[in-house]
Design a protein around this motif. Sequence first.
Motif: not given
Length: 653
Positions: A409-412, A422-426, A445-453, A458-459
């Motif tokens: 997801h982040l590489m996109r 990227l690994r360090d950031f995640l 759901g909490g883990e997915k929400a953390r990924l979305a954040l 990053w942007q």
Amino acid sequence: MIRLQQLSLMRGTKALFESADLTINPAEKVGLIGANGCGKSTLFQMLLGELQPDSGDIDFPKQWRVAHVAQETPALDRSAVDYVIDGDAWLRSLEHALEALESQGDAADGHKIGELHTQLADADAYTARSRAEQLLLGLGFSVNQFDHPITNFSGGWRMRLNLAQALMCPSELLLLDEPTNHLDLDAILWLEDWLKQYAGTMLVISHDRDFLDSVTTVIAHIDQRKLKRYAGNYSSFERQRAAQLTLLQSQVEKQQRQRAHLQSFIDRFKAKATKAKQAQSRIKALARMEELAPLRAAAEFSFTFREPERAPNPLLVLDHLDAGYRNNTSDDVVEQKIILSDLQWSLQAGQRIGLLGVNGAGKSTLIKTIAGDITPLNGSLNKGKGLTIGYFAQHQLEMLQPDDSPLMHLMRIAPDAREQVLRDFLGSFNFPGEMVKSPIAPFSGGEKARLALALIVWQRPNLLLLDEPTNHLDLETREALTEALAQFEGTLILVSHDRHLLRATTDDFLIVADGQLTAFDGDLEDYRAWLFKTRAAMSASDKKSSANAIPITVPIADNKVQQPIEAKERQRLSNLRKPLERRLQKLEAELDAIHHKKASIDVALADSSIYDSTRKNELQQLLDHQHQTTTVLEQLESEWLQIQESLEKILTD
């Protein structure tokens, strides 16, 4: 009274509870908290009898009726209001019994029909529809939706129907698992007032600290597979917990000093014959010394938004803008549904705005229009050069690809960045090791929400648009988000039902209402007052214009066990019950007082300064009082249980 004694449970290879104990007194409102996956919902399953503990006991009066929110809503053609009334199963059973009898015509037993009418009156059958309508209105449904079939409603609205059905059920025990997840702020404020008037015992799981503060009087914390009771609401729990952690830290440090002293003696003298015996005794003392658990931080997760690279001013300008949706008809004619009309507004750099308004007023429509998800119907939206938007939508998690990993997801969005970066950031968002390369489908759901954040952070946005970002976050992650937003140096527009988040991160409020966007000069308490004043005015208007007026009543716990008995038998049982019930009321008041007294002693003992050598007498007095209150508490609880057993015997004989 609910008593959990020596409760143990394994789910697979994971131990959720180990010899856990908890006592809940009648009419207490308990907030059940703990980390995600610690067993909160599992405990509800055990209380409902859907799951049995591996060992230990769960006891509460057999005659108690238990209400809870169903997790699934059948796709029925049944109307919303009838579905809510179905929550009162006893009422429905009486109606069906009466219908069956009356269908027999002249052969029907008139005496039984009369009994059923009496029982229907006792069950408040004749106010059932108005009570159901009040619940629907409070939870955000409009009058014209009362008779809509369930199939017309989306998943979030069906969960509101399930909540209304649970509130409709007469009960002595109410179990609520994340009741605010599908509600907007207006509905949450209404629900809080309803629950404050509920007369039964309540257990609620919630990650909304303001909601817990408003409706709970006790906190039960699941930690290290144990249940610990704290008197007071969530804020009180935080204070008590902080004091305990401080005490634990001092105990850890003291033990470390003792261990270091013993080890030093052993190292110096174990090889000397004259000191060998003493050294051996100290080795044994060191082995016997129980090692205290290391102090754990209350919130292990934190992050920060990176500083925006640039910030145009103004960021955007709405010029006579109409926001809404375009629908294609069967004749290829495009129809416009305008939600917000003729908006003239500019957003300045550095503003921090919270959007308020009832569900359906257009808050999400405005956010989507600014984000570019939907095109303005009329007018224009002019964005400043260099505007970078970070957008978290209500349904953001559904936009993630379940078969892809966090790293993919982040590489996109960062194709040129090195993988290790990227690994360090995640990793800073709690995606360690191989988790960064695992598919996200099984993530919580909490883990997915953390990924979305993480993807938004990053942007490096200079404008954050957040539409209900906390729906899947636990209390610790919500606190981390709150701290990060408070330090964010860009511009923020926030839609949230989490008042703590709104209060801590926004400076100004705008109300979306009647198709317009207007400034609100006040805080969230002013908004609550405005909201209830508006509702009262609408109710008065309804009384004048239609017959749809809804009486303001709240169902309360009904302690009568409803069963078909003759009037004389009812009187006999009443005579037997009344003295026991009077004594029970006195006992409950005494129990409440002794619990508060014990809690104050526990807080005092949690203060590390009490263990200073100069306060030995004061410490001893506290320990004596603790022993006395514990003894009295056990005696009162024993008598309470005996009276409950006597009442059960009267009702079942």
